[in-house]
Design an enzyme around this catalytic site. Structure first.
Site, PDB file in Angstrom:
ATOM      1  N   ILE A 151      11.363  -1.866  37.901  1.00 54.63           N
ATOM      2  CA  ILE A 151      11.465  -0.254  38.189  1.00 54.63           C
ATOM      3  C   ILE A 151      11.145   0.532  37.116  1.00 54.63           C
ATOM      4  O   ILE A 151      10.386   1.489  37.281  1.00 54.63           O
ATOM      5  CB  ILE A 151      12.979  -0.099  38.650  1.00 54.63           C
ATOM      6  N   CYS A 229      19.387   6.522  36.887  1.00 49.78           N
ATOM      7  CA  CYS A 229      19.268   5.934  38.318  1.00 49.78           C
ATOM      8  C   CYS A 229      19.738   4.415  38.222  1.00 49.78           C
ATOM      9  O   CYS A 229      19.198   3.760  39.242  1.00 49.78           O
ATOM     10  CB  CYS A 229      18.104   6.267  38.969  1.00 49.78           C
ATOM     11  N   ARG A 231      22.282   2.293  36.165  1.00 46.49           N
ATOM     12  CA  ARG A 231      23.848   1.982  36.391  1.00 46.49           C
ATOM     13  C   ARG A 231      25.081   2.902  35.655  1.00 46.49           C
ATOM     14  O   ARG A 231      24.444   3.377  34.713  1.00 46.49           O
ATOM     15  CB  ARG A 231      24.255   0.498  35.579  1.00 46.49           C
ATOM     16  N   GLU A 260      32.534   5.626  41.162  1.00 47.01           N
ATOM     17  CA  GLU A 260      31.997   6.127  42.254  1.00 47.01           C
ATOM     18  C   GLU A 260      32.721   5.799  43.586  1.00 47.01           C
ATOM     19  O   GLU A 260      33.537   4.882  43.547  1.00 47.01           O
ATOM     20  CB  GLU A 260      30.705   5.430  42.637  1.00 47.01           C
ATOM     21  N   HIS A 279      24.231   7.863  44.733  1.00 44.96           N
ATOM     22  CA  HIS A 279      23.817   6.602  44.554  1.00 44.96           C
ATOM     23  C   HIS A 279      22.706   6.327  45.785  1.00 44.96           C
ATOM     24  O   HIS A 279      22.898   5.432  46.681  1.00 44.96           O
ATOM     25  CB  HIS A 279      24.907   5.534  44.489  1.00 44.96           C
TER      26      HIS A 279
END
Length: 530
Positions: A151, A229, A231, A260, A279
């Site tokens: 990523i 974006c 953890r 969260e 998320h």
């Protein structure tokens, strides 16, 4: 015909693949109690993140259960140890959301740069406040990427296409790999100092928790923007919020949070200074389709007698090969863990040498165990299957050798770990009843039976040294269970390993390191002994 149970929402294309080889029952939203009652009737289970596949559920599976598939990357909702003990393969889809997460990161970065969320909200209030939304261009800005996995690398390529200059930090990436991407590989301090925008793409580990905090924020360029974006917990949200209020940090974009959903995050109070999403990194139609197809195909292949390409818990070696060196597997894991915790800098090379009688055996499983242990200290999701692939992709050279000559021990396993900063050497053997022992650390001979918690010191051998270390531990209420010392000679340099009954705080380690004559003090934790 085999039976597959699907307990979370799944793209129908995935269900169609499963139906090629099995009878499929689709029971999205089934309760844990009902799942436990019926799971014994199935050969495969496919879940997403909602279903919790606990030890209790796995224990209720019959021996005909062959595979559990997670349509996504994380497998936190599956008890891997219980599945492994039961002989059940667990697979995931490690690349299914790479594009989605990368694009979301760039979208967050651009939204932050051009103040799109507050401008949109203003327009919907029938306002026309152009002057209030003065953004900044990404072109020619320096993007600092922390973590250069799939990523992170993709985000860098997209940003590069927009004219941004890319610098990156990743201790597991070689200079050659970064050069191929045309990224500058730099230190973490350089990321803080030079970046206009910093984006994080690392797992949450003991080394990355609170990676950006009050202290490191002060090293950052004034006016930097922060994007996370990856953890929640990598960035200290309170310290970040205070820095945004003070103006040191210009703004932030977050898709992940400490808690969260975030109930009390200080970021929620910053209004136009932050861009927040719930998320959504992997939440695209394409990503959901990709992970459904990927995992469904793997379940189909395993039920048809084939192999899973993304097994999380399946050793890459045959059972008979492992059996030959099984007593040494724990030792290999210990040596790899300790070497990884002692080494500093970017990993470049790992030499693994089997000596004596051990050299006559197939030591491939030991190599994989060492790689897994070394890499697991800084990376999520490393297992026996993917450890060699990860090492190769990060440019880490693996050298295996054998010596049939016996030294002081009939069998010996040796690791030499080289980084861009140092070289660490560890050797070990098995004592009576296959008890693992560390017999060499760098140039020092020692005979230490490892424990879950250890303190290692490199210090001058002189009167009172052990007493000073012991006093600090006593003051911290840390109990010493045993002590092992290796030295070159009287009053020369030596190493000491103290086995402890309790975990050691960073504060106590710092106190030990400040003792006159101590060159190095390290707290070592062995999860392999838990």
């Amino acid at each position: 015909m085999p039976k597959v149970l699907v307990t979370d929402k799944l793209n129908t294309a995935g269900l169609d693949i499963l139906k090629q080889v099995a009878e499929v029952d689709y029971k999205a939203g089934i309760s844990a109690g009902d799942l436990k009652k019926i799971i014994k009737d199935y050969n495969a289970l496919l879940v997403r993140s909602q279903t919790k596949v606990t030890k209790e559920i796995i224990d209720a599976c019959s021996h005909s259960m062959k595979i559990i598939g997670r349509a996504g990357v994380g497998v936190d909702n599956i008890d891997l140890d219980a599945a492994t003990q039961k002989g059940i393969i667990v697979v995931n889809s490690p690349e299914g959301n790479t594009t989605a997460a990368s694009e979301h990161t760039v979208a967050m970065m651009m939204s932050l740069a051009r103040l799109i969320p507050p401008a949109d909200a203003s327009m919907k209030k029938r306002e026309w406040r152009r002057a209030d939304f003065l953004g900044f261009e990404l072109f020619n800005k320096i993007l600092g990427i922390v973590g250069l996995g799939k990523i992170g690398a993709r985000v860098g390529k997209i940003a590069q296409a927009m004219g941004m200059k890319i610098i990156a930090y990743d201790p597991f990436i070689s200079q050659d790999f970064a050069s191929q991407l045309r990224f500058g590989l730099v230190t973490l301090d350089e990321i803080w100092k030079r970046s206009d925008i910093i984006t994080f793409h690392v797992p949450k580990t003991s080394e990355t928790v609170n990676l950006l905090n009050k202290e490191t924020i002060q090293k950052c360029k004034r006016g930097v923007r922060i994007v996370n974006c990856a953890r929640g917990g990598i960035i200290n949200e309170l310290d970040l919020a205070e820095s945004i209020k003070s103006g040191h940090i210009a703004g932030a974009a977050f898709d992940v949070f400490n808690e969260e959903p975030p109930k009390d995050s200080p970021l929620l109070e910053l209004k136009d200074k932050v861009v927040l999403t719930p998320h959504l990194g992997a939440n695209t139609e394409e990503a959901q389709l990709n992970v459904a197809l990927d995992v469904a195909e793997q379940i189909r292949d395993v039920l048809s007698g084939g192999f899973a390409r993304s097994a999380v818990n399946l050793p890459a070696m045959k059972a008979e090969t492992i059996a030959e060196v099984k007593p040494f597997m724990t030792l290999a894991a210990i040596l790899g863990t300790v070497a990884g915790q002692l080494a500093e800098g970017k990993m470049q090379e790992i030499q693994i040498e089997a000596k004596g009688e051990l050299a006559k055996k197939n030591t491939d499983p030991l190599t994989v165990a060492i790689l897994k242990s070394v890499l697991s200290g800084s990376l999520e999701g490393v297992n026996f299957v993917n450890a060699p692939i990860i090492a190769k992709s990060r440019g880490i050279k693996i050298i295996e050798s054998k010596s049939f000559d016996m030294g002081d021990y009939v069998e010996e396993l040796k690791i030499t770990l080289r980084t861009d900063k140092s070289t660490k050497v560890l050797s070990g053997t098995l004592l009576a009843q296959d008890i693992p022992a560390i017999i060499q650390i760098d140039n020092y001979n020692i005979n230490a039976t490892p424990a879950e918690h250890m303190l290692l010191t490199h210090h001058q051998d002189k009167p009172g040294m052990i007493a000073q270390v012991s006093t600090i531990l006593w003051e911290g209420n840390i109990n010493i269970s045993s002590m092992h010392v290796g030295r070159k000679g009287p009053r020369e340099m030596s190493v000491m390993i103290l086995n402890l009954d309790d975990p050691l705080s960073a504060e106590l380690v710092k106190k030990v390191s400040q003792i006159q004559g101590v060159l190095e003090a390290k707290y070592l934790k062995l999860t392999t002994l838990e």
